[in-house]
Design a protein around this motif. Structure first.
Motif, PDB file in Angstrom:
ATOM      1  N   CYS A  19     103.548 -11.931  57.930  1.00 36.07           N
ATOM      2  CA  CYS A  19     102.914 -11.160  58.995  1.00 36.07           C
ATOM      3  C   CYS A  19     101.592 -11.813  59.347  1.00 36.07           C
ATOM      4  CB  CYS A  19     102.642  -9.731  58.551  1.00 36.07           C
ATOM      5  SG  CYS A  19     104.119  -8.783  58.202  1.00 36.07           S
ATOM      6  N   PRO A  20     101.352 -12.012  60.642  1.00 38.41           N
ATOM      7  CA  PRO A  20     100.037 -12.527  61.024  1.00 38.41           C
ATOM      8  C   PRO A  20      98.964 -11.497  60.704  1.00 38.41           C
ATOM      9  CG  PRO A  20     101.355 -12.009  62.975  1.00 38.41           C
ATOM     10  CD  PRO A  20     102.206 -11.767  61.772  1.00 38.41           C
ATOM     11  N   THR A  21      97.799 -11.973  60.344  1.00 40.31           N
ATOM     12  CA  THR A  21      96.692 -11.084  60.013  1.00 40.31           C
ATOM     13  C   THR A  21      95.386 -11.835  60.218  1.00 40.31           C
ATOM     14  OG1 THR A  21      95.830  -9.570  58.335  1.00 40.31           O
ATOM     15  CG2 THR A  21      96.675 -11.658  57.541  1.00 40.31           C
ATOM     16  N   ARG A  22      94.299 -11.143  60.113  1.00 41.24           N
ATOM     17  CA  ARG A  22      92.975 -11.771  60.223  1.00 41.24           C
ATOM     18  C   ARG A  22      92.053 -11.207  59.144  1.00 41.24           C
ATOM     19  NH1 ARG A  22      94.950 -15.528  62.779  1.00 41.24           N
ATOM     20  NH2 ARG A  22      94.709 -15.782  64.998  1.00 41.24           N
ATOM     21  N   ILE A  23      92.592 -10.924  57.979  1.00 43.46           N
ATOM     22  CA  ILE A  23      91.769 -10.430  56.885  1.00 43.46           C
ATOM     23  C   ILE A  23      90.992 -11.593  56.276  1.00 43.46           C
ATOM     24  CG2 ILE A  23      93.181  -8.402  56.406  1.00 43.46           C
ATOM     25  CD1 ILE A  23      94.559  -9.955  54.176  1.00 43.46           C
ATOM     26  N   LYS A  24      90.096 -11.303  55.374  1.00 48.44           N
ATOM     27  CA  LYS A  24      89.247 -12.327  54.768  1.00 48.44           C
ATOM     28  C   LYS A  24      89.622 -12.563  53.307  1.00 48.44           C
ATOM     29  CE  LYS A  24      86.761 -12.773  58.446  1.00 48.44           C
ATOM     30  NZ  LYS A  24      87.061 -13.871  59.314  1.00 48.44           N
ATOM     31  N   ALA A  25      89.410 -13.802  52.878  1.00 47.98           N
ATOM     32  CA  ALA A  25      89.608 -14.176  51.478  1.00 47.98           C
ATOM     33  C   ALA A  25      88.343 -14.846  50.982  1.00 47.98           C
ATOM     34  CB  ALA A  25      90.793 -15.118  51.330  1.00 47.98           C
ATOM     35  N   TYR A  26      88.081 -14.657  49.699  1.00 49.49           N
ATOM     36  CA  TYR A  26      86.941 -15.282  49.040  1.00 49.49           C
ATOM     37  C   TYR A  26      87.482 -16.163  47.925  1.00 49.49           C
ATOM     38  CZ  TYR A  26      84.412 -11.826  51.698  1.00 49.49           C
ATOM     39  OH  TYR A  26      83.918 -11.081  52.741  1.00 49.49           O
ATOM     40  N   VAL A  62      92.375 -15.301  56.488  1.00 54.91           N
ATOM     41  CA  VAL A  62      93.777 -15.324  56.052  1.00 54.91           C
ATOM     42  C   VAL A  62      94.605 -15.187  57.324  1.00 54.91           C
ATOM     43  CG1 VAL A  62      95.555 -14.229  54.651  1.00 54.91           C
ATOM     44  CG2 VAL A  62      93.179 -14.241  53.859  1.00 54.91           C
ATOM     45  N   LEU A  63      95.414 -16.202  57.628  1.00 58.04           N
ATOM     46  CA  LEU A  63      96.167 -16.205  58.883  1.00 58.04           C
ATOM     47  C   LEU A  63      97.473 -15.434  58.791  1.00 58.04           C
ATOM     48  CD1 LEU A  63      95.648 -19.838  60.183  1.00 58.04           C
ATOM     49  CD2 LEU A  63      94.339 -17.768  60.673  1.00 58.04           C
ATOM     50  N   ASN A  64      98.096 -15.438  57.611  1.00 59.64           N
ATOM     51  CA  ASN A  64      99.314 -14.659  57.439  1.00 59.64           C
ATOM     52  C   ASN A  64      99.504 -14.319  55.979  1.00 59.64           C
ATOM     53  OD1 ASN A  64     101.135 -16.752  56.174  1.00 59.64           O
ATOM     54  ND2 ASN A  64     100.749 -17.771  58.117  1.00 59.64           N
ATOM     55  N   VAL A  65     100.257 -13.241  55.754  1.00 59.33           N
ATOM     56  CA  VAL A  65     100.521 -12.773  54.395  1.00 59.33           C
ATOM     57  C   VAL A  65     101.966 -12.319  54.285  1.00 59.33           C
ATOM     58  CG1 VAL A  65      98.158 -12.005  53.928  1.00 59.33           C
ATOM     59  CG2 VAL A  65      99.780 -10.409  54.905  1.00 59.33           C
ATOM     60  N   SER A  66     102.447 -12.311  53.066  1.00 62.17           N
ATOM     61  CA  SER A  66     103.728 -11.698  52.725  1.00 62.17           C
ATOM     62  C   SER A  66     103.543 -11.057  51.352  1.00 62.17           C
ATOM     63  CB  SER A  66     104.856 -12.740  52.690  1.00 62.17           C
ATOM     64  OG  SER A  66     104.772 -13.521  51.514  1.00 62.17           O
ATOM     65  N   TYR A  67     104.586 -10.424  50.862  1.00 61.92           N
ATOM     66  CA  TYR A  67     104.479  -9.801  49.539  1.00 61.92           C
ATOM     67  C   TYR A  67     104.150 -10.831  48.464  1.00 61.92           C
ATOM     68  CZ  TYR A  67     106.180  -5.326  51.197  1.00 61.92           C
ATOM     69  OH  TYR A  67     106.292  -4.127  51.838  1.00 61.92           O
ATOM     70  N   LYS A  68     104.568 -12.067  48.670  1.00 57.45           N
ATOM     71  CA  LYS A  68     104.398 -13.066  47.618  1.00 57.45           C
ATOM     72  C   LYS A  68     103.618 -14.298  48.026  1.00 57.45           C
ATOM     73  CE  LYS A  68     106.345 -11.546  43.900  1.00 57.45           C
ATOM     74  NZ  LYS A  68     105.539 -11.445  42.707  1.00 57.45           N
ATOM     75  N   GLY A  69     102.854 -14.210  49.124  1.00 60.64           N
ATOM     76  CA  GLY A  69     102.095 -15.383  49.509  1.00 60.64           C
ATOM     77  C   GLY A  69     101.133 -15.117  50.639  1.00 60.64           C
ATOM     78  N   CYS A  70     100.279 -16.110  50.894  1.00 60.19           N
ATOM     79  CA  CYS A  70      99.356 -16.031  52.020  1.00 60.19           C
ATOM     80  C   CYS A  70      98.938 -17.440  52.403  1.00 60.19           C
ATOM     81  CB  CYS A  70      98.139 -15.178  51.681  1.00 60.19           C
ATOM     82  SG  CYS A  70      97.066 -15.848  50.409  1.00 60.19           S
ATOM     83  N   PHE A  71      98.415 -17.555  53.624  1.00 56.33           N
ATOM     84  CA  PHE A  71      97.869 -18.827  54.076  1.00 56.33           C
ATOM     85  C   PHE A  71      96.430 -18.595  54.494  1.00 56.33           C
ATOM     86  CE2 PHE A  71      96.835 -22.135  57.138  1.00 56.33           C
ATOM     87  CZ  PHE A  71      97.149 -23.260  56.389  1.00 56.33           C
ATOM     88  N   ILE A  72      95.522 -19.325  53.860  1.00 59.82           N
ATOM     89  CA  ILE A  72      94.091 -19.187  54.099  1.00 59.82           C
ATOM     90  C   ILE A  72      93.612 -20.412  54.875  1.00 59.82           C
ATOM     91  CG2 ILE A  72      91.822 -18.984  53.023  1.00 59.82           C
ATOM     92  CD1 ILE A  72      93.305 -17.801  50.543  1.00 59.82           C
ATOM     93  N   ARG A  73      92.986 -20.170  56.043  1.00 57.94           N
ATOM     94  CA  ARG A  73      92.452 -21.274  56.830  1.00 57.94           C
ATOM     95  C   ARG A  73      91.160 -21.760  56.172  1.00 57.94           C
ATOM     96  NH1 ARG A  73      91.409 -21.111  63.181  1.00 57.94           N
ATOM     97  NH2 ARG A  73      92.871 -19.432  62.834  1.00 57.94           N
ATOM     98  N   THR A  74      91.158 -23.008  55.768  1.00 51.98           N
ATOM     99  CA  THR A  74      89.978 -23.602  55.137  1.00 51.98           C
ATOM    100  C   THR A  74      90.134 -25.110  55.075  1.00 51.98           C
ATOM    101  OG1 THR A  74      88.619 -23.676  53.139  1.00 51.98           O
ATOM    102  CG2 THR A  74      90.958 -23.308  52.809  1.00 51.98           C
ATOM    103  N   ASP A  75      89.012 -25.799  55.017  1.00 52.58           N
ATOM    104  CA  ASP A  75      89.053 -27.237  54.765  1.00 52.58           C
ATOM    105  C   ASP A  75      88.736 -27.519  53.296  1.00 52.58           C
ATOM    106  OD1 ASP A  75      86.392 -26.567  54.804  1.00 52.58           O
ATOM    107  OD2 ASP A  75      85.840 -27.944  56.401  1.00 52.58           O
ATOM    108  N   LYS A  76      88.534 -26.450  52.532  1.00 51.36           N
ATOM    109  CA  LYS A  76      88.278 -26.575  51.093  1.00 51.36           C
ATOM    110  C   LYS A  76      89.605 -26.917  50.408  1.00 51.36           C
ATOM    111  CE  LYS A  76      86.477 -24.047  47.188  1.00 51.36           C
ATOM    112  NZ  LYS A  76      85.434 -23.137  46.800  1.00 51.36           N
TER     113      LYS A  76
END
Length: 126
Positions: free
Chosen positions: A10-17, A27-41
């Motif tokens: 699911c697309p989302t715009r929540i934050k991750a630290y 956080v661009l998208n999430v699922s029950y078992k994963g997520c994708f965090i936009r970062t160059d880190k």
């Protein structure tokens, strides 16, 4: 390319630290078992990481995950497989994901409505 994911994203715009950083990452998208965090880190692949996800109007959830990919050149980031969420907070995560899935269904229903309402407003003459 075949999508091997077991759970819908699911697309989302929540934050991750992320560890070692005060900065909030999107956080661009999430699922029950994963997520994708936009970062160059860059955190090394296959590295276990403890990070936090902030759900607006709910709170912060610590998440234990495994870095599985670094995104693409156009969309750099961290694809993280979620390995564990504290048992008492797991229902919070599940409710949030169910809400996102319902929002996605609402968007689809709205798009269907728009398509059918345009046909009614602009009927083709035969």
């Amino acid at each position: 390319m075949i999508d091997l994911r077991r759970f819908p994203r699911c697309p989302t715009r929540i934050k991750a630290y992320l560890p070692g950083s005060e900065e909030a990452y999107e956080v661009l998208n999430v699922s029950y078992k994963g997520c994708f965090i936009r970062t160059d880190k860059l955190i090394p692949l296959r590295k276990m990481v403890l990070f936090e996800i902030e759900i607006p109007e709910v709170g912060v959830i610590p998440v234990y995950g495994l870095v599985v990919h670094h995104g693409t050149e156009e969309q750099p980031g961290l694809g993280i497989e979620i390995l564990d969420i504290e048992r008492e907070l797991l229902p919070v995560w599940n409710y949030y994901l169910k809400a996102l899935l319902n929002i996605e269904e609402a968007k689809k229903a709205y798009q269907r409505y728009l398509k059918t309402s345009q046909k009614v407003e602009n009927p083709q003459s035969g």
